[in-house]
Design a protein around this motif. Structure first.
Motif, PDB file in Angstrom:
ATOM      1  N   UNK A  51       0.832  -1.202   0.000  1.00  0.00           N
ATOM      2  CA  UNK A  51       0.000   0.000   0.000  1.00  0.00           C
ATOM      3  C   UNK A  51       0.865   1.250   0.000  1.00  0.00           C
ATOM      4  N   UNK A  52       0.305   2.282  -0.606  1.00  0.00           N
ATOM      5  CA  UNK A  52       0.875   3.623  -0.567  1.00  0.00           C
ATOM      6  C   UNK A  52      -0.199   4.528   0.010  1.00  0.00           C
ATOM      7  N   UNK A  53       0.136   5.267   1.056  1.00  0.00           N
ATOM      8  CA  UNK A  53      -0.849   6.089   1.764  1.00  0.00           C
ATOM      9  C   UNK A  53      -0.587   7.558   1.495  1.00  0.00           C
ATOM     10  N   UNK A  54      -1.647   8.241   1.080  1.00  0.00           N
ATOM     11  CA  UNK A  54      -1.627   9.693   0.915  1.00  0.00           C
ATOM     12  C   UNK A  54      -2.739  10.283   1.767  1.00  0.00           C
ATOM     13  N   UNK A  55      -2.479  11.456   2.345  1.00  0.00           N
ATOM     14  CA  UNK A  55      -3.496  12.135   3.130  1.00  0.00           C
ATOM     15  C   UNK A  55      -4.216  13.162   2.263  1.00  0.00           C
ATOM     16  N   UNK A  56      -5.147  13.883   2.912  1.00  0.00           N
ATOM     17  CA  UNK A  56      -5.876  14.965   2.248  1.00  0.00           C
ATOM     18  C   UNK A  56      -4.943  15.876   1.463  1.00  0.00           C
ATOM     19  N   UNK A 104       7.062  10.942  -1.684  1.00  0.00           N
ATOM     20  CA  UNK A 104       7.299  10.297  -0.382  1.00  0.00           C
ATOM     21  C   UNK A 104       6.028   9.817   0.312  1.00  0.00           C
ATOM     22  N   UNK A 105       5.217   8.965  -0.342  1.00  0.00           N
ATOM     23  CA  UNK A 105       4.076   8.376   0.367  1.00  0.00           C
ATOM     24  C   UNK A 105       4.553   7.354   1.388  1.00  0.00           C
ATOM     25  N   UNK A 106       3.695   7.020   2.311  1.00  0.00           N
ATOM     26  CA  UNK A 106       4.002   5.937   3.255  1.00  0.00           C
ATOM     27  C   UNK A 106       3.788   4.601   2.542  1.00  0.00           C
ATOM     28  N   UNK A 107       4.784   3.708   2.620  1.00  0.00           N
ATOM     29  CA  UNK A 107       4.675   2.367   2.058  1.00  0.00           C
ATOM     30  C   UNK A 107       4.592   1.332   3.183  1.00  0.00           C
TER      31      UNK A 107
END
Length: 238
Positions: A51-56, A104-107
C-alpha cells in the motif's frame, strides 16, 4: 496535507478542549503473486499486498503522475494501461521512482510465503488466502494512519482472479468493515490504469519483493525504503 484544506468539515473535540479536523485518508493497494497453494513450480512463492498512503490534499501528486504519463507518451512510450513496474523499461522506472521519491508516500507491505500456509488455510482455499493476507496487512495500518472519525478510502487494483472475483470482493469489503472501528472505510476496486496511487503502490511493492528475493533493485534505497514503514512476513521468507 495541503495548507489550503478547508476547515469546514466535521470536527472532533480533543480532551484538552481543542478541535481536530477529521481527515480523509487514501490507501492505495496492489497485490502480488497468485492464490495457487498447490506447490506448483509455476506458482508464485508469495501472495501479498503493498500500500501507498496519501493524506488529504494530494491532488498535486495525482497531477504530477498524470503529467509524467503524458510526458512519457510524448517521448514515444505508450502507456494505455499506465505504469507497471514489472513491465516498464529501466528508463521509465527511473522517471517513476524519481517522482515517487519526491512525493514520499508511506509504504507498507505484507508477504505470505505460501508453502508455509496453515493447513486450515490450505483447506479453505484461495479466497481465504486473499482475505487473510488483506486482513494481516490492513488491520494495523488503518490505526497507524488514521484516528476515530476519519474517512478512509481503500483504493485497490482490479482483482486478478477472474473466476473468484465476486467472492474476493466480498472478502475485501468484509475486512474493511471489520477494521473500521469508528472510522468510515470505503473500499474502491478500480483499474490500476485509472489511478496514479495504485501505480505507486505497485512500484513500491515490486521494489520490496525484488529486495526480498535478493534481486537487483537500484531504486529501493532511494525511493521506497525512506518511507517504508513495515515489511511484514508472518509466514517467513524464502
Amino acid at each position: 496535507m495541503s495548507a489550503a484544506r478547508k476547515l469546514s468539515k466535521s470536527q472532533l473535540v480533543r480532551a484538552d478542549g481543542g478541535h481536530r479536523v477529521m481527515a480523509d485518508i487514501f490507501i492505495y493497494a496492489d497485490e502480488t503473486g497468485d492464490l495457487d497453494m498447490s506447490g506448483s513450480p509455476a506458482s508464485s512463492n508469495y501472495f501479498g499486498f503493498g500500500t501507498a498512503v496519501f493524506r488529504d490534499g494530494h491532488g498535486d501528486e495525482l497531477w504530477e503522475g498524470l503529467r509524467l504519463r503524458c510526458r512519457l507518451e510524448a517521448n514515444g512510450i505508450h502507456l494505455p494501461a499506465g505504469m507497471h513496474a514489472k513491465n516498464d523499461s529501466r528508463a521509465t522506472r527511473n522517471d517513476v521512482y524519481d517522482l515517487i521519491r519526491s512525493q514520499a508516500p508511506r509504504f507498507d507491505t505484507t508477504f505470505l510465503l505460501k508453502r508455509n500456509a496453515y493447513p486450515r488455510v490450505l483447506l479453505a482455499g484461495p479466497v481465504r488466502l486473499y482475505k487473510l493476507a488483506w486482513f494481516l496487512h490492513f488491520k494495523h495500518i488503518v490505526f497507524e494512519v488514521s484516528e476515530p472519525g476519519d474517512s478512509i478510502f481503500v483504493i485497490v487494483g482490479s482483482l486478478q482472479t477472474h473466476n473468484k472475483r465476486q467472492a474476493i470482493r466480498h472478502a475485501l469489503e468484509d475486512v474493511c468493515e471489520q477494521s473500521a472501528r469508528n472510522r468510515n472505510v470505503t473500499p474502491c476496486i478500480w483499474d490500476a490504469a485509472s489511478s496514479w496511487g495504485i501505480q505507486v503502490a505497485d512500484y513500491g511493492l515490486w521494489a520490496c519483493q525484488r529486495v526480498m528475493e535478493n534481486r537487483d533493485c537500484p531504486w529501493f534505497a532511494t525511493s521506497v525504503q525512506p518511507t517504508l514503514e513495515s515489511n511484514f512476513t508472518p509466514w517467513g521468507r524464502t
